[in-house]
Design an enzyme around this catalytic site. Structure first.
Site, PDB file in Angstrom:
ATOM      1  N   HIS A 118       0.838  -1.206   0.000  1.00 16.80           N
ATOM      2  CA  HIS A 118       0.000   0.000   0.000  1.00 16.80           C
ATOM      3  C   HIS A 118       0.873   1.256   0.000  1.00 16.80           C
ATOM      4  CE1 HIS A 118      -2.844   2.957   2.001  1.00 16.80           C
ATOM      5  NE2 HIS A 118      -3.445   2.609   0.885  1.00 16.80           N
ATOM      6  N   CYS A 264      -8.345  18.340  24.654  1.00 15.09           N
ATOM      7  CA  CYS A 264      -9.040  17.944  25.869  1.00 15.09           C
ATOM      8  C   CYS A 264      -8.075  18.012  27.051  1.00 15.09           C
ATOM      9  CB  CYS A 264      -9.575  16.525  25.712  1.00 15.09           C
ATOM     10  SG  CYS A 264     -10.459  15.904  27.160  1.00 15.09           S
TER      11      CYS A 264
END
Length: 545
Positions: A118, A264
């Site tokens: 890939h 966060c």
């Protein structure tokens, strides 16, 4: 030549098998146009030893081989029905041990042999293992090309059973039943409420985080709001005028756009948990993302309602339209001085990366407070007011605060600590992954760095030996302005792997323009809620022999 070889040689083999039959051979050649009836022609093959007849025989055999190969391909295609698989069968093939299957539309592919080939790297393709390719192809439009589909077609093994329908969400009394569909690449930390982060290999693939993989932090079920009936209530000062703003009303304010990183408070909490147990979601290093936000400046809206800076302490309180079964909504606040400062660029945002806010990220309107912890960026905004004290919300007064390592749940006093606003300097490694095996020769290390309060990252130091020696990484991304560095810097370092090393302990630390630097270990910053986790980030990798 390769194509000729694949076409002719199998046909020749079949021809020679048939050579042992009587010397007069009848070949049925099927036309590619199914409206034509197959024609039959006869070719006599005799045993003449002359060179001319030999060449004729060879030509006949070559032609015969091609026809037979084509005929064999056509007949098998016509006679063989594709094998059918269920989605559960596909999901069970998600590792090299079981084989790696994916789907595209109704087709099923076994891409086990293609994973290492890939172009984007094996880890990217593995994100889709056992599931659909569509969500990932939507992120990378380069896949939507004919040659890519031709490559994929080589690995087709069947189709999804038409009886195996995709799971549908039924309307029930479950308050989360109407939550939006999420991207499968997200690493889920909790389903109800939904909280998830992108995997490290996708997190820093782009400077701007694509909306589908932007980290998601929800405290309550996601409301499904009608943009036509949506109203934002802005409470005016005593004797002033309160506002009830539709989306169209917000569009009338000057549109302001900024690139802002949201993080966060619990980002990298899992590292604190490994040191000593804490309470909270097990965030890795992905509870941070960056987007281009657009909307009305909060200071313009507050001024329209008659608010101005106060000589006494004041806070702008936000209330969301998400609520629990008791009707309690999410809430938070920021100092009025920040809200009224045009240079602070606080937004009532209605666009994210050039699109309307996704539902998970606050549609139709949310607060964006550059340089401040994500907990104050209230989503699904319903109400704005100016108060003498900060919000009485649980998430403002009884959460998102830092404490000494000596404080435990028996001794904690939430009133003794200020609410988190600006966050400390932060950095993390996103490539290579912890536990990965890298090639000898050269290693590429990538990651992100960010600091709260608009402080710019001026340097990222990287070590390959656990902090004994250091190298300076190259900073990428948008140029940052003093006191307004709202977005992260991506960074990378290419360095030779020390000869003879079988493993590397890779470490990174960032320095901001106030020369704040990350602490080297978790121990001195550990706290019972696992917030503000910004110790040196460490990744241990193996070196291939």
């Amino acid at each position: 030549m390769l194509l000729l070889h694949r076409t002719v040689v199998p046909g020749l083999r079949q021809a020679y098998r048939l050579k042992s039959a009587p010397s007069r051979l009848c070949i049925r050649a099927c036309s590619t146009n199914d409206s034509f009836q197959p024609q039959c022609s006869s070719h006599a093959i005799s045993g003449d030893n002359s060179s001319t007849r030999g060449w004729r025989v060879m030509g006949t055999l070559l032609g015969l081989g091609a026809v037979l190969a084509y005929h064999d391909h056509r007949c098998r295609a016509a006679e063989e029905s594709p094998r059918l698989y269920t989605r559960e069968e596909v999901r069970s093939h998600s590792s090299p041990e079981t084989g790696i299957w994916v789907t595209l539309g109704s087709e099923v592919f076994d891409v086990t042999e293609f994973v290492d080939l890939h172009p984007g790297g094996p880890s990217k393709l593995m994100l889709a293992a056992g599931g659909p390719l569509e969500p990932f192809w939507a992120l990378y439009a380069v896949h939507n090309q004919s040659h890519v589909r031709e490559i994929l077609a080589q690995y087709k093994i069947g189709e999804l059973s038409p009886d195996d329908k995709a799971a549908s969400i039924l309307k029930t009394s479950d308050p989360y039943a109407d939550d939006p569909i999420r991207h499968p690449a997200l690493k889920v930390n909790s389903q109800r409420p939904f909280n998830a982060e992108p995997p490290p290999e996708l997190l820093t693939e782009n400077y701007i985080t694509p909306n589908p993989i932007f980290f998601t932090r929800n405290h309550l079920p996601v409301p499904n709001l009608d943009p036509d009936t949506y109203r934002l209530h802005v409470v005016g000062p005593p004797g002033g005028q309160s506002l009830c703003l539709s989306l169209d009303d917000l569009y009338q304010f000057p549109k302001h756009e900024i690139t802002v990183t949201l993080q966060c408070a619990g980002n990298r909490r899992s590292e604190m948990t490994r040191f000593k147990e804490v309470r909270g979601l097990e965030w890795s290093a992905g509870a941070i993302s960056t987007a281009r936000w657009a909307g009305a400046r909060l200071c313009d809206v507050l001024a329209q309602a008659g608010h101005q800076l106060s000589e006494t302490e004041a806070h702008v309180c936000f209330e969301g339209l998400d609520s629990d079964p008791t009707g309690t909504a999410y809430g938070a606040s920021i100092p009025l001085a920040r809200a009224m400062d045009p240079e602070a660029e606080v937004l009532l945002a209605y666009e994210m990366n050039g699109q309307p806010l996704p539902r998970d990220h606050g549609f139709p309107v949310r607060v964006v407070v550059p340089g401040v912890v994500g907990a104050r960026h209230v989503k699904w905004l319903g109400k704005v007011s100016v108060e003498p004290e900060e919000s009485y919300s649980h998430w403002q007064r009884r959460d998102y605060k830092g404490f000494s390592p000596c404080v435990d749940w028996d001794t904690v006093d939430f009133d003794s600590a200020p609410s988190i606003q600006e966050l400390p300097v932060q950095s993390a490694i996103t490539q290579p992954k912890d536990g990965e095996t890298i090639e000898s020769g050269e290693v590429t290390v990538k990651g992100y760095a960010w600091s709260g309060g608009g402080r710019a990252v001026v340097r990222v130091d990287v070590s390959l030996d656990g902090g004994l020696t250091w190298q300076v990484a190259e900073l990428d991304g948008e140029e940052q302005h003093a006191r307004k560095a709202w977005a992260w810097r991506l960074w990378q370092l290419q360095a030779p792997v020390p000869a003879g090393k079988k493993e590397l302990n890779i470490v990174c630390k960032a320095v901001d323009d106030s020369y704040n630097v990350q602490p080297d270990t978790v121990a001195p910053i550990w706290n019972l809620r696992g917030v503000l986790s910004n110790a040196w980030h460490r990744v241990h990798v193996h070196v291939a022999p």
